[in-house]
Scaffold this active site. Structure first.
Site, PDB file in Angstrom:
ATOM      1  N   THR A 102      34.128  31.857  72.234  1.00  0.00           N
ATOM      2  CA  THR A 102      33.750  30.585  72.326  1.00  0.00           C
ATOM      3  C   THR A 102      32.240  30.552  71.815  1.00  0.00           C
ATOM      4  O   THR A 102      31.508  30.341  72.906  1.00  0.00           O
ATOM      5  CB  THR A 102      33.978  29.764  73.706  1.00  0.00           C
ATOM      6  OG1 THR A 102      33.480  30.506  74.623  1.00  0.00           O
ATOM      7  CG2 THR A 102      35.674  29.650  73.851  1.00  0.00           C
ATOM      8  N   PHE A 172      34.341  37.629  84.631  1.00  0.00           N
ATOM      9  CA  PHE A 172      32.915  37.590  84.985  1.00  0.00           C
ATOM     10  C   PHE A 172      32.274  38.906  84.650  1.00  0.00           C
ATOM     11  O   PHE A 172      31.381  39.456  85.088  1.00  0.00           O
ATOM     12  CB  PHE A 172      32.805  37.531  86.693  1.00  0.00           C
ATOM     13  CG  PHE A 172      33.165  36.270  87.084  1.00  0.00           C
ATOM     14  CD1 PHE A 172      32.594  34.919  86.937  1.00  0.00           C
ATOM     15  CD2 PHE A 172      34.526  36.012  87.811  1.00  0.00           C
ATOM     16  CE1 PHE A 172      32.985  33.750  87.156  1.00  0.00           C
ATOM     17  CE2 PHE A 172      35.120  34.641  87.967  1.00  0.00           C
ATOM     18  CZ  PHE A 172      34.274  33.443  88.042  1.00  0.00           C
ATOM     19  N   LEU A 173      33.100  39.811  83.937  1.00  0.00           N
ATOM     20  CA  LEU A 173      32.429  41.064  83.598  1.00  0.00           C
ATOM     21  C   LEU A 173      30.924  41.100  82.866  1.00  0.00           C
ATOM     22  O   LEU A 173      30.836  39.950  82.167  1.00  0.00           O
ATOM     23  CB  LEU A 173      33.709  41.971  82.752  1.00  0.00           C
ATOM     24  CG  LEU A 173      33.922  41.460  81.086  1.00  0.00           C
ATOM     25  CD1 LEU A 173      32.641  41.761  80.248  1.00  0.00           C
ATOM     26  CD2 LEU A 173      35.019  41.975  80.638  1.00  0.00           C
ATOM     27  N   ARG A 174      30.266  42.088  83.145  1.00  0.00           N
ATOM     28  CA  ARG A 174      29.079  42.217  82.394  1.00  0.00           C
ATOM     29  C   ARG A 174      29.187  43.304  81.507  1.00  0.00           C
ATOM     30  O   ARG A 174      29.794  44.392  81.858  1.00  0.00           O
ATOM     31  CB  ARG A 174      28.115  42.802  83.244  1.00  0.00           C
ATOM     32  CG  ARG A 174      27.897  41.784  84.582  1.00  0.00           C
ATOM     33  CD  ARG A 174      27.179  42.517  85.843  1.00  0.00           C
ATOM     34  NE  ARG A 174      28.160  43.654  86.435  1.00  0.00           N
ATOM     35  CZ  ARG A 174      27.835  44.587  87.241  1.00  0.00           C
ATOM     36  NH1 ARG A 174      26.573  44.686  87.607  1.00  0.00           N
ATOM     37  NH2 ARG A 174      28.664  45.485  87.710  1.00  0.00           N
ATOM     38  N   LYS A 227      32.673  29.422  86.153  1.00  0.00           N
ATOM     39  CA  LYS A 227      32.174  30.470  85.271  1.00  0.00           C
ATOM     40  C   LYS A 227      30.826  29.911  84.634  1.00  0.00           C
ATOM     41  O   LYS A 227      29.715  30.708  84.805  1.00  0.00           O
ATOM     42  CB  LYS A 227      33.266  30.647  84.321  1.00  0.00           C
ATOM     43  CG  LYS A 227      32.693  31.394  82.983  1.00  0.00           C
ATOM     44  CD  LYS A 227      32.102  32.771  83.543  1.00  0.00           C
ATOM     45  CE  LYS A 227      31.424  33.588  82.445  1.00  0.00           C
ATOM     46  NZ  LYS A 227      32.329  34.431  81.540  1.00  0.00           N
ATOM     47  N   PHE A 272      18.804  40.200  89.397  1.00  0.00           N
ATOM     48  CA  PHE A 272      18.447  39.067  88.475  1.00  0.00           C
ATOM     49  C   PHE A 272      16.892  38.636  88.781  1.00  0.00           C
ATOM     50  O   PHE A 272      16.751  36.987  88.259  1.00  0.00           O
ATOM     51  CB  PHE A 272      19.438  37.868  88.325  1.00  0.00           C
ATOM     52  CG  PHE A 272      20.472  38.528  87.702  1.00  0.00           C
ATOM     53  CD1 PHE A 272      21.163  39.515  87.704  1.00  0.00           C
ATOM     54  CD2 PHE A 272      20.665  37.891  86.046  1.00  0.00           C
ATOM     55  CE1 PHE A 272      22.209  40.081  86.832  1.00  0.00           C
ATOM     56  CE2 PHE A 272      21.642  38.499  85.254  1.00  0.00           C
ATOM     57  CZ  PHE A 272      22.455  39.581  85.513  1.00  0.00           C
ATOM     58  N   CYS A 283      26.374  35.547  76.026  1.00  0.00           N
ATOM     59  CA  CYS A 283      27.042  34.438  77.012  1.00  0.00           C
ATOM     60  C   CYS A 283      25.732  33.514  77.567  1.00  0.00           C
ATOM     61  O   CYS A 283      25.915  32.350  77.400  1.00  0.00           O
ATOM     62  CB  CYS A 283      27.352  35.546  78.386  1.00  0.00           C
ATOM     63  SG  CYS A 283      28.855  36.724  77.321  1.00  0.00           S
TER      64      CYS A 283
HETATM   65  C1  UGA Z   1      26.729  37.704  81.936  1.00  0.00           C
HETATM   66  C2  UGA Z   1      26.948  37.645  83.306  1.00  0.00           C
HETATM   67  O1  UGA Z   1      25.964  38.656  84.074  1.00  0.00           O
HETATM   68  C3  UGA Z   1      28.645  38.054  83.518  1.00  0.00           C
HETATM   69  O2  UGA Z   1      28.735  37.881  84.910  1.00  0.00           O
HETATM   70  C4  UGA Z   1      29.373  37.303  82.620  1.00  0.00           C
HETATM   71  O3  UGA Z   1      30.713  37.605  82.936  1.00  0.00           O
HETATM   72  C5  UGA Z   1      28.846  37.282  81.116  1.00  0.00           C
HETATM   73  O4  UGA Z   1      27.519  36.989  81.198  1.00  0.00           O
HETATM   74  C6  UGA Z   1      29.754  36.515  80.312  1.00  0.00           C
HETATM   75  O5  UGA Z   1      29.850  35.261  80.691  1.00  0.00           O
HETATM   76  O6  UGA Z   1      30.720  37.152  79.591  1.00  0.00           O
HETATM   77  P1  UGA Z   1      25.925  39.997  80.176  1.00  0.00           P
HETATM   78  O7  UGA Z   1      25.926  38.894  79.298  1.00  0.00           O
HETATM   79  O8  UGA Z   1      26.694  41.366  80.029  1.00  0.00           O
HETATM   80  O9  UGA Z   1      26.659  39.325  81.483  1.00  0.00           O
HETATM   81  O10 UGA Z   1      24.589  40.159  80.877  1.00  0.00           O
HETATM   82  P2  UGA Z   1      23.614  40.358  81.958  1.00  0.00           P
HETATM   83  O11 UGA Z   1      23.813  41.376  82.996  1.00  0.00           O
HETATM   84  O12 UGA Z   1      23.820  39.134  82.816  1.00  0.00           O
HETATM   85  O13 UGA Z   1      22.228  40.048  81.255  1.00  0.00           O
HETATM   86  C7  UGA Z   1      22.106  39.020  80.536  1.00  0.00           C
HETATM   87  C8  UGA Z   1      20.564  38.981  80.061  1.00  0.00           C
HETATM   88  O14 UGA Z   1      19.665  38.694  81.155  1.00  0.00           O
HETATM   89  C9  UGA Z   1      20.044  40.399  79.369  1.00  0.00           C
HETATM   90  O15 UGA Z   1      19.453  40.106  78.366  1.00  0.00           O
HETATM   91  C10 UGA Z   1      19.239  40.996  80.415  1.00  0.00           C
HETATM   92  O16 UGA Z   1      18.287  41.763  80.204  1.00  0.00           O
HETATM   93  C11 UGA Z   1      18.453  39.830  81.199  1.00  0.00           C
HETATM   94  N1  UGA Z   1      18.124  39.866  82.548  1.00  0.00           N
HETATM   95  C12 UGA Z   1      18.972  40.126  83.682  1.00  0.00           C
HETATM   96  C13 UGA Z   1      16.801  39.679  82.814  1.00  0.00           C
HETATM   97  O17 UGA Z   1      15.940  39.435  81.854  1.00  0.00           O
HETATM   98  N2  UGA Z   1      16.305  39.835  84.105  1.00  0.00           N
HETATM   99  C14 UGA Z   1      17.117  40.227  85.081  1.00  0.00           C
HETATM  100  O18 UGA Z   1      16.852  40.429  86.367  1.00  0.00           O
HETATM  101  C15 UGA Z   1      18.479  40.488  84.892  1.00  0.00           C
END
Ligand code: UGA
Length: 489
Positions: A102, A172-174, A227, A272, A283
């Site tokens: 999406t 909710f997977l990362r 979500k 985070f 996402c």
């Molecule tokens: C995110 C959510 O964490 C998942 O729970 C969710 O299922 C997923 O989106 C989704 O909607 O499918 P993801 O996109 O894999 O997961 O990545 P994250 O680990 O959340 O990181 C997102 C961004 O935030 C990255 O660019 C990361 O570098 C950044 N980030 C993360 C920061 O800049 N600082 C932090 O402290 C943590």
């Protein structure tokens, strides 16, 4: 607490379920392979024949730790198959998971629901037996109720046999932890319209339920909102600490210590709160934009207005990296620390940036939006690399897994196959994705390859003392750059 006990299973419901997964991209391929790992027979369905052929050979078209092994193992055992044929899935499966994308609509904030709509429409016309259709894709609130209607109408119009119901079960997977998050989720949210639908989902997730995973039964709307609320909260946490970065950059102070100190409060938590170049990926950015668009449609324009601010804070971090590159290079060149004329914002380079960056050799470490992924969608690293290139820098880009995807988006950048090639002859090194390979860099070793000892740490993962002792001028996000006072370089 709204966590409820998952329903106990009736004796008549113990026949193994047959599972179809519609859409075999990141979410769908992971879900399909993990369902096979849990012991189910699984059929992955995708409209892209090339993808289906690759997956059927056991080849994963993206990088995700541990997933390629699962795919190979279960394709080889015959438990996991792939097809382009909805008819086959409709006649065979008990449960159909919808895992199509999406994305953000081009030029708009709202989510593009055409793939979800197409998948449910196609499926609705082909299910010829009792089945549960389970949405996993991230959708605007109200979508599930609409799709339940679509499903019922399409089936009635075609006079198809069987009882077919819809449930919504957000994922909710990362990325980077996708297998672990799917096999051992931290909660299971099921938006259902009947006890029967909950029972079926409880059978699918029997292992996680037995392991005590919180089980939350709710309605469609809550399931959809859980979500987007989770992703909006995570984005807000990141932008919150990055807003404080703007203060510590102006007045001094240590953003990491600030995050540690507030993170000790269990009501806040440390996760985070890593200050840096901000969030990207497929996402968080599109989900906060889609949520704003949806509440606007509902006439609640002010409700999520703060998310526009979170988005802005996040995008300003990219400007700050460009600005720091200009400051570090200008200080190194003639002892004067220049800032970009407009804080580095936007894609049109300003005169100061062009003057300082033109011809500068910059090693960009990282293209993916985060480590352990090859995903470059809305990647801050790649955006910054492109801006520096546009301003006239000679950019040498290296990422352990992301170069191929990055090159497909921005072919003009100079891509190299090793970190060593990227840093050789560099006037400035910029770290923007915190891969272990970059965290472990030895400053004395790096010093032997670069042309000038300048580094920008866009993720706050390098030890500033070690790099400065090796003679580097180091600038980091969330820290004041003041080389003349001995604190910035
Ligand atoms: C995110 C959510 O964490 C998942 O729970 C969710 O299922 C997923 O989106 C989704 O909607 O499918 P993801 O996109 O894999 O997961 O990545 P994250 O680990 O959340 O990181 C997102 C961004 O935030 C990255 O660019 C990361 O570098 C950044 N980030 C993360 C920061 O800049 N600082 C932090 O402290 C943590």
């Amino acid at each position: 607490m709204t966590t409820t006990a998952a329903p106990s299973l009736h004796a008549s419901t113990t026949d193994p379920l047959r599972i179809a997964v519609i859409g075999t991209g990141y979410l769908g391929a992971t879900h399909a392979a993990c369902m096979a790992e849990l012991g189910f027979e699984v059929l992955g369905v995708d409209v892209d024949p090339a993808k289906v052929e690759a997956l059927s050979r056991g080849e994963l078209p993206f990088h995700e730790p541990g997933l390629a092994e699962l795919l190979r193992r279960h394709v080889a055992s015959g438990r996991l198959r792939f097809t382009t044929c909805y008819e086959q899935a409709g006649a065979w499966a008990d449960v159909h998971f919808i895992g199509v994308g999406t994305p953000q609509r081009p030029g708009e904030s709202a989510a593009d629901l055409r793939y979800v709509d197409a998948a449910v429409t196609a499926l609705a016309g082909h299910i010829t037996r009792d089945a549960l259709v389970v949405g996993k894709s991230t959708v605007p609130v109200g979508t599930a109720a609409r799709l339940a209607g679509l499903l019922a109408e399409t089936r009635a119009a075609n006079g198809l046999p069987g009882r077919v119901e819809l449930a919504w079960n957000p994922e909710f997977l990362r990325e980077g932890f996708a297998v672990q998050d799917t096999l051992s989720p931290d909660r299971l949210v099921v938006g259902v319209a009947s006890d029967h639908a909950e029972q079926v989902l409880c059978r699918v997730y029997a292992d996680a339920v037995a392991a005590g995973t919180p089980w939350i039964r709710t309605d469609y709307e809550t399931a959809e909102l859980v979500k987007v609320a989770a992703n909006a909260f995570l984005a807000t946490k990141i932008s919150f600490i990055n807003a404080f970065s703007e203060i510590t950059e102006a007045v001094g102070g240590d953003i990491g210590t600030l995050a540690d100190a507030i993170g000790h409060d269990p009501r806040i938590g440390r996760r985070f709160l890593n200050a840096g170049v901000g969030f990207g990926g497929g996402c968080l950015p599109k989900d906060i934009r889609a949520l704003q668009a949806r509440v606007s449609e509902l006439g609640l324009d002010r409700t999520m207005r703060f998310l526009a601010e979170m988005d802005d804070i996040n995008l300003r971090r990219r400007d700050r990296v460009v600005d720091l590159a200009v400051q570090v290079l200008s200080h190194d060149r003639d002892g004067v620390t220049r800032c970009t004329a407009n804080g580095g914002s936007g894609h049109v380079p300003d005169p100061v940036s062009v003057q300082v960056l033109n011809g500068a050799r910059i090693a960009m470490l990282g293209t993916t939006f985060k480590p352990d992924s090859d995903d470059v969608r809305d990647s801050p690293a790649l955006d910054v690399a492109n801006r520096l290139y546009t301003a006239g820098a000679e950019v040498s880009v290296y990422d352990p897994k992301g170069n191929a995807n990055a090159a497909a988006r921005f072919p003009r950048l100079g891509y190299v196959d090793t970190c060593r090639e990227a840093i050789t002859g560099a006037d400035l090194v910029i770290l923007l994705t915190e891969w272990d390979e970059f965290r472990a860099l030895d400053p004395d070793h790096v010093a032997t390859f670069v042309n000038r000892r300048n580094i920008v740490d866009g993720r706050n993962v390098l030890d500033p003392t070690a790099w400065r002792e090796a003679g580097f001028t180091l600038a980091a996000l969330g820290h004041r750059f003041a080389p003349d006072t001995g604190r910035g370089g």
